[in-house]
Design a protein around this motif. Structure first.
Motif, short mmCIF file in Angstrom:
data_model
loop_
_atom_site.label_atom_id
_atom_site.label_comp_id
_atom_site.label_asym_id
_atom_site.label_seq_id
_atom_site.Cartn_x
_atom_site.Cartn_y
_atom_site.Cartn_z
N ILE A 103 59.24 36.21 -13.61
CA ILE A 103 58.50 35.74 -12.44
C ILE A 103 59.27 34.62 -11.74
N GLN A 104 59.84 33.73 -12.53
CA GLN A 104 60.64 32.64 -11.97
C GLN A 104 61.83 33.20 -11.17
N GLY A 105 62.49 34.21 -11.71
CA GLY A 105 63.60 34.84 -11.01
C GLY A 105 63.15 35.55 -9.75
N MET A 106 61.97 36.16 -9.79
CA MET A 106 61.43 36.82 -8.60
C MET A 106 61.27 35.83 -7.46
N LEU A 107 60.74 34.67 -7.78
CA LEU A 107 60.55 33.63 -6.75
C LEU A 107 61.88 33.04 -6.30
N LYS A 108 62.72 32.70 -7.26
CA LYS A 108 63.99 32.03 -6.96
C LYS A 108 64.90 32.89 -6.09
N ASN A 109 64.90 34.18 -6.32
CA ASN A 109 65.83 35.06 -5.63
C ASN A 109 65.26 35.75 -4.40
N SER A 110 64.05 35.44 -4.05
CA SER A 110 63.49 35.92 -2.78
C SER A 110 64.02 35.00 -1.69
N ASN A 111 64.39 35.56 -0.57
CA ASN A 111 64.92 34.68 0.47
C ASN A 111 64.00 34.56 1.68
N LEU A 112 62.79 35.13 1.57
CA LEU A 112 61.78 34.91 2.59
C LEU A 112 60.41 34.98 1.91
N ILE A 113 59.73 33.87 1.87
CA ILE A 113 58.40 33.80 1.30
C ILE A 113 57.46 33.17 2.32
N ILE A 114 56.45 33.93 2.70
CA ILE A 114 55.40 33.41 3.55
C ILE A 114 54.18 33.27 2.65
N SER A 115 53.61 32.08 2.61
CA SER A 115 52.49 31.85 1.71
C SER A 115 51.27 31.36 2.47
N ALA A 116 50.11 31.62 1.89
CA ALA A 116 48.83 31.21 2.48
C ALA A 116 48.13 30.29 1.48
N TRP A 117 47.60 29.20 2.00
CA TRP A 117 47.03 28.16 1.15
C TRP A 117 45.65 27.76 1.66
N VAL A 118 44.75 27.50 0.74
CA VAL A 118 43.49 26.82 1.03
C VAL A 118 43.59 25.52 0.25
N GLN A 119 43.78 24.45 0.98
CA GLN A 119 44.12 23.14 0.43
C GLN A 119 45.38 23.30 -0.42
N ASP A 120 45.34 23.04 -1.73
CA ASP A 120 46.55 23.18 -2.56
C ASP A 120 46.54 24.44 -3.41
N GLN A 121 45.64 25.38 -3.10
CA GLN A 121 45.55 26.63 -3.85
C GLN A 121 46.27 27.75 -3.10
#
Length: 142
Positions: free
Chosen positions: A37-55
């Motif tokens: 999972i760490q490698g999946m995140l580290k090696n992605s070069n475009l991440i769009i994320s959605a947050w409700v406060q800090d979640q």
């Protein structure tokens, strides 16, 4: 509901695992393999994320050259936040980061096939996969 969208915000491995476990993707992702999972995140070069406060409540995780091809590896929305247009917004924000000739490609989970058709994706019958444990066979052996 106040949703904040972020581009290439650092996503913690535990946040991502929690999100995946709150979606149907958790069944098909290696949520028990921290390093993967760490490698999946580290090696992605475009991440769009959605947050409700800090979640973390949604993510579009891609690998792309930004000009021709973008593979949308994960589109995950926490089940509590589905049906509010968040998936469409994550894809729209992903597209906004890409060049004019860049096409988004993805492999749909069985439960999501109709969703992608409904929002305008075109199904392509020519997608092929090769799992890590499989080997490429020689044409001479055929």
């Amino acid at each position: 509901m106040n949703i904040t969208y972020k581009i290439n915000e650092i996503v913690d491995v535990e946040q991502f695992i929690n999100l995946l476990n709150n979606t149907t993707l958790g069944e098909r992702r290696p949520v028990n393999d921290y390093n993967c999972i760490q490698g999946m995140l580290k090696n992605s070069n475009l991440i769009i994320s959605a947050w409700v406060q800090d979640q973390l409540v949604g993510i579009a995780r891609s690998v792309t050259d930004f000009n021709y091809a973008c593979y949308l590896s994960d589109l995950a929305i926490d089940e509590k936040y589905q049906r509010f247009g968040m998936g469409k917004q994550l894809i729209t924000l992903t597209q906004a980061q890409l060049g004019p000739r860049c096409k988004i490609t993805l492999l749909a989970a069985p439960a999501a096939r109709e969703y992608y058709k409904h929002i305008g994706f075109t199904q392509n019958e020519y997608c092929w996969t090769l799992d890590r444990h499989q080997t490429v066979t020689s044409l001479a052996n055929k």
